[in-house]
Design an enzyme around this catalytic site. Structure first.
Site, PDB file in Angstrom:
ATOM      1  N   PRO A   2       0.815  -1.210   0.000  1.00 45.53           N
ATOM      2  CA  PRO A   2       0.000   0.000   0.000  1.00 45.53           C
ATOM      3  C   PRO A   2       0.851   1.264   0.000  1.00 45.53           C
ATOM      4  CG  PRO A   2      -0.252  -1.236   2.065  1.00 45.53           C
ATOM      5  CD  PRO A   2       0.665  -2.004   1.208  1.00 45.53           C
ATOM      6  N   GLU A   3       0.736   2.025  -1.075  1.00 47.21           N
ATOM      7  CA  GLU A   3       1.346   3.344  -1.150  1.00 47.21           C
ATOM      8  C   GLU A   3       0.194   4.340  -1.202  1.00 47.21           C
ATOM      9  OE1 GLU A   3       4.414   3.430  -4.190  1.00 47.21           O
ATOM     10  OE2 GLU A   3       4.903   1.337  -3.823  1.00 47.21           O
ATOM     11  N   LYS A  61       1.161   8.043   3.236  1.00 46.03           N
ATOM     12  CA  LYS A  61       0.668   6.689   3.487  1.00 46.03           C
ATOM     13  C   LYS A  61       0.062   6.544   4.883  1.00 46.03           C
ATOM     14  CE  LYS A  61       4.778   5.343   0.948  1.00 46.03           C
ATOM     15  NZ  LYS A  61       6.072   4.617   1.053  1.00 46.03           N
TER      16      LYS A  61
END
Length: 270
Positions: A2-3, A61
């Site tokens: 996940p970015e 993030k």
DNA sequence: CACTCTACCTGTGCGC
DNA sequence: TGCGCACAGGTAGAGT
């Protein structure tokens, strides 16, 4: 991993879908792995129990959940970082926990906010104000303006790959979008920022902005069967040894600074 | 300041 | 089949 685009997708899913996390009351807190809580576990449980989720913010993030104490009208913030393998979902509370479930907020309306993370690198922690965290970060990669980007770049002498990954320069870029940005900008990952022409700097900004904005719309990257359900097509990440989609040369994968880095040696000359 | 290394984690996929 | 091992990577913190 996940970015920014994947985290934004999580945020949208939690706050704009039905049911929504907004307005939900925390009935109880389950911590299944103490180490995912940064700080005192008991104080997280005590602080959040009985509060209502008012809002969720994202910077880079990081996610920040605002909880309001209905009696004292005080606020508490829960910060969260998914790191590499963390996932968040709002589910019916009776949905069976996974062996990788680390942290759960049991909510009213029979719901639960679940944080699953196989590698247990992700973290949650309390902050008095999200600025404690965001002050150390650069501007959000989705929002940064060209002028700010140019100003921040001025005077820096850094390798471009490292610079893009530096959250204090611009927040939200990870390994996938760093490689994709440099490919789109036609710039070699080891190129030094202070050596860029004005035209190249503008190309870098355009590539960064374009890649991130498109990936947000696509709800994240589409990596060969891996992870997220996004549809943003990657051009170089994870494609070492395959043909460049632009020129047909073989995409190279090399380790630069402990990082797998993918690029086209023809499209991105040093 | 710029960069490097290590620790934190565990699932996956490889070679033997 | 099963074992060992490299590898994946975001961040903090220590060191060069």
């Amino acid at each position: 991993m996940p970015e920014l685009p994947e985290v934004e997708s999580v945020l949208q899913c939690l706050t704009t879908s039905t049911p929504s996390l907004i307005g939900r009351r925390v009935c109880s807190v389950r911590v299944l792995r103490d180490s995912v809580v940064d700080g005192n576990v008991r104080s997280v449980v005590n602080t959040l129990t009985g509060t209502v989720c008012n809002d969720v913010l994202r910077h880079g993030k990081y996610l920040f959940f605002e909880f309001q104490n209905s009696h004292s009208a005080t606020q508490s913030w829960l910060a969260l970082h998914l790191r590499m393998t963390g996932r968040l979902f709002l589910v019916p509370e009776q949905m069976a926990e996974d062996r990788h479930t680390r942290f759960v907020l049991l909510l009213d309306q029979g719901l639960a906010l679940r944080f699953d993370d196989p590698r247990a690198f992700g973290r949650v922690w309390l902050v008095e104000d999200p600025r404690e965290v965001t002050e150390k970060l650069g501007p959000d990669a989705l929002l940064i303006q060209r002028e700010s980007f140019l100003n921040r770049l001025h005077g820096l002498r850094r390798q471009l790959k490292q610079l893009l990954l530096d959250q204090s320069f611009v927040a939200g870029i990870g390994n996938i979008y760093a490689d994709e940005t440099l490919f789109r900008a036609r710039l070699h990952p080891l190129k030094i920022s202070s050596d860029l022409s004005n035209e190249e700097i503008n190309r870098l900004y355009d590539a960064l902005h374009g890649v991130i904005a498109q990936a947000v719309i696509a709800k994240g990257a589409n990596i060969d069967g891996v992870f997220e359900a996004g549809s943003f097509p990657v051009a170089v990440y994870g494609r070492g040894g395959k043909r460049c989609l632009e020129c047909g040369a073989l995409v190279v994968k090399e380790r630069f600074g402990q990082r797998g880095t993918h690029f086209c040696p023809v499209c991105q000359p040093l």
